[in-house]
Scaffold this motif. Structure first.
Motif, PDB file in Angstrom:
ATOM      1  N   ILE A   1       0.863  -1.177   0.000  1.00 22.28           N
ATOM      2  CA  ILE A   1       0.000   0.000   0.000  1.00 22.28           C
ATOM      3  C   ILE A   1       0.904   1.232   0.000  1.00 22.28           C
ATOM      4  O   ILE A   1       1.528   1.566   1.012  1.00 22.28           O
ATOM      5  N   PHE A   2       0.974   1.882  -1.144  1.00 19.79           N
ATOM      6  CA  PHE A   2       1.797   3.080  -1.305  1.00 19.79           C
ATOM      7  C   PHE A   2       0.943   4.335  -1.115  1.00 19.79           C
ATOM      8  O   PHE A   2      -0.275   4.304  -1.342  1.00 19.79           O
ATOM      9  N   PRO A   3       1.568   5.459  -0.733  1.00 21.97           N
ATOM     10  CA  PRO A   3       0.849   6.720  -0.897  1.00 21.97           C
ATOM     11  C   PRO A   3       0.552   6.902  -2.381  1.00 21.97           C
ATOM     12  O   PRO A   3       1.350   6.491  -3.238  1.00 21.97           O
ATOM     13  N   GLY A   4      -0.599   7.467  -2.698  1.00 26.54           N
ATOM     14  CA  GLY A   4      -0.973   7.610  -4.102  1.00 26.54           C
ATOM     15  C   GLY A   4       0.143   8.237  -4.909  1.00 26.54           C
ATOM     16  O   GLY A   4       0.747   9.239  -4.503  1.00 26.54           O
ATOM     17  N   PHE A   5       0.430   7.662  -6.064  1.00 17.89           N
ATOM     18  CA  PHE A   5       1.519   8.174  -6.883  1.00 17.89           C
ATOM     19  C   PHE A   5       1.118   9.495  -7.535  1.00 17.89           C
ATOM     20  O   PHE A   5      -0.060   9.767  -7.792  1.00 17.89           O
TER      21      PHE A   5
ATOM     22  N   THR B   1      -7.300  11.253 -16.941  1.00 19.41           N
ATOM     23  CA  THR B   1      -7.406  10.922 -15.522  1.00 19.41           C
ATOM     24  C   THR B   1      -7.890   9.487 -15.296  1.00 19.41           C
ATOM     25  O   THR B   1      -7.567   8.878 -14.274  1.00 19.41           O
ATOM     26  N   LYS B   2      -8.638   8.936 -16.238  1.00 18.78           N
ATOM     27  CA  LYS B   2      -8.945   7.504 -16.161  1.00 18.78           C
ATOM     28  C   LYS B   2      -7.659   6.678 -16.291  1.00 18.78           C
ATOM     29  O   LYS B   2      -7.453   5.698 -15.566  1.00 18.78           O
ATOM     30  N   ALA B   3      -6.807   7.083 -17.230  1.00 18.35           N
ATOM     31  CA  ALA B   3      -5.530   6.385 -17.411  1.00 18.35           C
ATOM     32  C   ALA B   3      -4.683   6.479 -16.147  1.00 18.35           C
ATOM     33  O   ALA B   3      -4.020   5.507 -15.751  1.00 18.35           O
ATOM     34  N   ALA B   4      -4.724   7.640 -15.499  1.00 20.85           N
ATOM     35  CA  ALA B   4      -3.975   7.809 -14.258  1.00 20.85           C
ATOM     36  C   ALA B   4      -4.484   6.872 -13.174  1.00 20.85           C
ATOM     37  O   ALA B   4      -3.702   6.161 -12.523  1.00 20.85           O
TER      38      ALA B   4
ATOM     39  N   ILE C   1      -2.052   6.247 -10.254  1.00 24.05           N
ATOM     40  CA  ILE C   1      -1.637   7.640 -10.044  1.00 24.05           C
ATOM     41  C   ILE C   1      -2.854   8.445  -9.604  1.00 24.05           C
ATOM     42  O   ILE C   1      -3.861   8.513 -10.309  1.00 24.05           O
ATOM     43  N   THR C   2      -2.774   9.065  -8.435  1.00 20.32           N
ATOM     44  CA  THR C   2      -3.919   9.743  -7.846  1.00 20.32           C
ATOM     45  C   THR C   2      -3.883  11.252  -8.024  1.00 20.32           C
ATOM     46  O   THR C   2      -4.889  11.919  -7.771  1.00 20.32           O
ATOM     47  N   THR C   3      -2.750  11.792  -8.425  1.00 25.36           N
ATOM     48  CA  THR C   3      -2.633  13.235  -8.687  1.00 25.36           C
ATOM     49  C   THR C   3      -1.755  13.444  -9.903  1.00 25.36           C
ATOM     50  O   THR C   3      -0.681  12.833 -10.009  1.00 25.36           O
ATOM     51  N   ILE C   4      -2.202  14.306 -10.809  1.00 28.94           N
ATOM     52  CA  ILE C   4      -1.363  14.695 -11.946  1.00 28.94           C
ATOM     53  C   ILE C   4      -1.277  16.210 -12.002  1.00 28.94           C
ATOM     54  O   ILE C   4      -2.166  16.921 -11.537  1.00 28.94           O
ATOM     55  N   PHE C   5      -0.178  16.706 -12.566  1.00 29.63           N
ATOM     56  CA  PHE C   5      -0.022  18.128 -12.864  1.00 29.63           C
ATOM     57  C   PHE C   5      -0.022  18.260 -14.380  1.00 29.63           C
ATOM     58  O   PHE C   5       0.856  17.710 -15.059  1.00 29.63           O
ATOM     59  N   ASP C   6      -0.999  18.988 -14.890  1.00 29.39           N
ATOM     60  CA  ASP C   6      -1.164  19.059 -16.334  1.00 29.39           C
ATOM     61  C   ASP C   6      -0.429  20.257 -16.919  1.00 29.39           C
ATOM     62  O   ASP C   6      -0.546  21.392 -16.435  1.00 29.39           O
ATOM     63  N   MET C   7       0.312  19.997 -17.990  1.00 31.20           N
ATOM     64  CA  MET C   7       1.080  21.039 -18.662  1.00 31.20           C
ATOM     65  C   MET C   7       0.164  22.015 -19.408  1.00 31.20           C
ATOM     66  O   MET C   7      -0.970  21.686 -19.740  1.00 31.20           O
ATOM     67  N   PRO C   8       0.658  23.228 -19.703  1.00 31.54           N
ATOM     68  CA  PRO C   8      -0.216  24.293 -20.219  1.00 31.54           C
ATOM     69  C   PRO C   8      -0.291  24.398 -21.729  1.00 31.54           C
ATOM     70  O   PRO C   8      -0.973  25.284 -22.249  1.00 31.54           O
ATOM     71  N   TYR C   9       0.384  23.495 -22.463  1.00 34.44           N
ATOM     72  CA  TYR C   9       0.467  23.649 -23.919  1.00 34.44           C
ATOM     73  C   TYR C   9      -0.732  23.004 -24.616  1.00 34.44           C
ATOM     74  O   TYR C   9      -0.600  22.089 -25.422  1.00 34.44           O
ATOM     75  N   ASP C  10      -1.910  23.501 -24.272  1.00 37.57           N
ATOM     76  CA  ASP C  10      -3.156  22.919 -24.767  1.00 37.57           C
ATOM     77  C   ASP C  10      -3.428  23.361 -26.206  1.00 37.57           C
ATOM     78  O   ASP C  10      -3.012  24.441 -26.629  1.00 37.57           O
TER      79      ASP C  10
END
Length: 454
Positions: free
Chosen positions: A51-55, A74-77, A82-91
């Motif tokens: 049991i890891f802290p969420g990646f 976020t489904k893929a995460a 992976i429970t938290t992602i930081f999304d890049m701004p190059y949309d």
């Protein structure tokens, strides 16, 4: 106390021990090194599993390919633990370089995300630095800039004087600036040369972006960070010589610089680029086997703070023979954790604690994210469960992302994500639960009053 849920298994903190975690109202309320002592509305028996802290993945692109978007990403995460992602701004079509666009994206996160999301901001070329403070105060994780121009509007090369201004403003706002560090002059000259000569096989992607195209850009950025006394982060470092340069500057001049590598730079090489072509194309490129070996040794010796996916999924044309015509970017969120667990934990190269630090703790600490990254009372009950004995075959059906193209397809991996919890709620257990409970995660420069401004 009766908990909302109790999860038992091999708990990973600064040590590994069999025990139970009691969760109430989304928070970890109790941790015990014994089983059967807690009472919960739901009980999850994960005996023999870690049991890891969420990646956490701090380098993700939801909208570089607009067909991906927040839901699929976020489904893929969640699928990949992976429970938290930081999304890049190059949309696409519009980069997140203005406070109004930034606010709109936070609303999308709260509406569509299956896991928690922090957001990077950026600036337009030769203008827009006044947006940095506004985005920081609204909770931007940081500001992302590039020394290489992919697109003049969406992914521009930022001039040096503007980079310096951005560093100073970010410092005053309490956030860091991250960089895609490659020399545009070297790379575009090489690409032009190879195209003129008809040298368009896959290996020329590597040869058009030689190691010095990375290291030269890095040196410049560290110098600017030194003179502005600012905090920076260097993304997707791909070469061991660059690591040595960063270390030497940090030691000699006490520059506040961190860096990451990505999972592909320790698991794939130019041999894979030559074999698989566009499916193995990413920026910076895959390096030679000897260079990969050296970089991997740096990971094993704790010389690299953390590892990310640089998730940028494309459905690539496998009939395209000109490597320069193929988009750059690999899918990663679904598969990074199991691939790295198989490569590093099962082969005894990394300890469980090192793995936890590289994929969770160190990231939360560097970006100042509260209540995440460790298993501790009072922290968010973001948890990832991995069965270390489970052997399974990765194939094209094993993806939530829009792209299921990967060099790793067909491989048998040992170690599988079996459960993912977000604030104590089970969001994956072999299938994605239909719970869009992801929240917008605010960075260290956030100011509460910004939420009430028009």
């Amino acid at each position: 106390m009766k908990f909302d849920s109790v999860i038992s298994g091999k708990i990973v903190t600064d040590k590994v021990f069999e025990g139970e975690i009691g969760v109430k109202n989304g928070k970890i309320m109790a941790i015990k090194d014994e089983s059967g002592s807690m009472n919960g509305e739901k009980y999850y028996d994960c005996e023999g599993q870690y049991i890891f802290p969420g990646f956490i993945d701090s380098h993700v692109h939801c909208f570089s390919n607009p067909d991906e978007g927040i839901e699929k990403t976020t489904k893929a995460a969640a699928h990949g633990g992976i429970t938290t992602i930081f999304d890049m701004p190059y949309d696409r079509p519009y980069p997140i370089n203005h406070i109004d666009l930034f606010k709109q994206k936070t609303e999308q996160v709260n509406k569509y995300a299956y896991v928690d999301m922090g957001l990077w901001g950026t600036i337009a070329k030769c203008k827009g630095t006044e947006q940095i403070t506004k985005m920081a105060e609204y909770g931007a994780i940081g500001i992302k800039l590039s020394t290489f121009e992919t697109d003049v509007e969406r992914f521009p090369r930022i001039p040096d004087i503007q980079i310096k201004q951005a560093m100073e403003l970010a410092k005053n706002a309490g956030i860091l600036v991250a960089f895609h560090a490659e020399s545009e002059e070297i790379i575009k000259s090489k690409i032009s040369e190879f195209k003129e000569k008809g040298l368009t096989k896959a290996i020329y992607h590597n040869l058009s972006r030689p190691p010095e195209s990375e290291s030269l850009a890095v040196i410049k950025l560290i110098e600017l960070a030194y003179w502005t006394n600012s905090k920076i982060h260097l993304v997707h470092i791909s070469h061991p010589h660059t690591v040595e340069l960063i270390e030497s500057f940090r030691k000699a001049y006490n520059v506040d610089v961190t860096f990451e590598t990505c999972y592909q730079y320790t698991t794939l090489s130019t041999e894979d680029l030559k074999k698989y072509g566009s499916i193995a194309k990413c920026n910076p490129p895959l390096r030679t086997p000897d260079e990969v070996k050296c970089l991997t040794n740096q990971v094993l010796n704790n010389r690299i703070e953390f590892i990310t996916s640089d998730h940028a999924p494309w459905v690539k044309d496998l009939n395209e023979t000109n490597i320069f015509n193929s988009p750059s970017g690999l899918t990663g969120l679904d598969i990074m954790i199991p691939v790295m667990f198989d490569r590093f934990i099962n082969k005894g190269l990394l300890s469980i604690i090192q793995f936890k630090n590289m994929f969770s703790t160190n990231i939360a600490r560097r970006f100042g994210i509260k209540n995440k990254g460790i298993i501790k009372e009072g922290y968010d009950a973001d948890l990832t469960v991995i069965d270390p004995k489970k052997t399974w075959q990765l194939d094209e059906t094993c993806y939530e992302s829009i792209s299921n193209q990967s060099v790793f397809n067909g491989e048998f991996l040992q170690g599988k994500v079996t459960k993912t919890f977000l604030r104590g709620t089970l969001i994956y257990d072999g299938e994605i639960k239909n719970k869009k409970m992801g929240q917008y995660i605010k960075g260290p420069g956030f100011k509460e009053e910004m939420l009430f401004e028009n």
